[in-house]
Design an enzyme around this catalytic site. Sequence first.
Site: not given
Length: 281
Positions: A43, A152
């Site tokens: 990633r 979040d």
Amino acid sequence: MSAVGSTVAGGISDSDFASLRSIALRELGIEISGEKKSLLVSRLAKRLRHLGLDGFSEYTELLNTGQSAEELEEFVACVTTNVTRFFREPHHFDHLETQLIPDIEKRASRGEQVRLWSSACSTGEEPYSAAMILARHLSDRALSNVKILASDVNVKVLEAAQSAEYPKSEADAARADLRGFFQPSPNDPGRVVLADKVRNLVTFRYMNLAKTWPVRGPFDAIFCRNVAIYFPQNVQEDLWVKFAKVLRKNGSMYIGHSERLAGPANTRFRFLGSTMYQLTN
């Protein structure tokens, strides 16, 4: 070319991986296991190429010096997992519907403020699932006094959540009596958007559960599912204590199927059944 440390092509050195783990723990409270090393490198390699960096040593230095708040957000997006769907772990929503709705209707109808918290909301399916249950059963008078806070640590998923737009297949999989809350998207025939009655119940906010919370509660119900498993034991125990402080007495807490309540907070909750707890004191 970086003189020391690891390169994008050559993988990551033990010292650079240790640095990234330290950053994740410091900034997010997340403990990255060695098993996730390859996934994390894959990633982050895209970020290094995007930034034109030769190696992970340069990248960890960028994060540690605080030169780029935007890159820290990108790092958070790479580190966090966002697997979710509508009505995931349906017994939690069954409990909300059958056990909490009657009391919420009574209290909210007489003007009391009722608050729920989806503490790691990802792309929004969790808080919108709760909102659909509320919108399905509560009177308009009660709904005017009900709100869901959805938070979040990943700003990218919050942006997606605020759009309230999803693949049509997700609506097709919803309960028949709730599908009416999904409407065709004006942007894409293969997607749907949630009705305003549902969207208006939810407020999205950036929040890092490992840092100081800008909320005081009290909340009638808190969803914190499949989050604590990424924290070390001491952070998990602190998390449950902090949730107990912002839950109203007899409020409900829903956690993930792989998580268990532990530590000092254990004495403050009553076990209701699989991954469901009620604050008793």
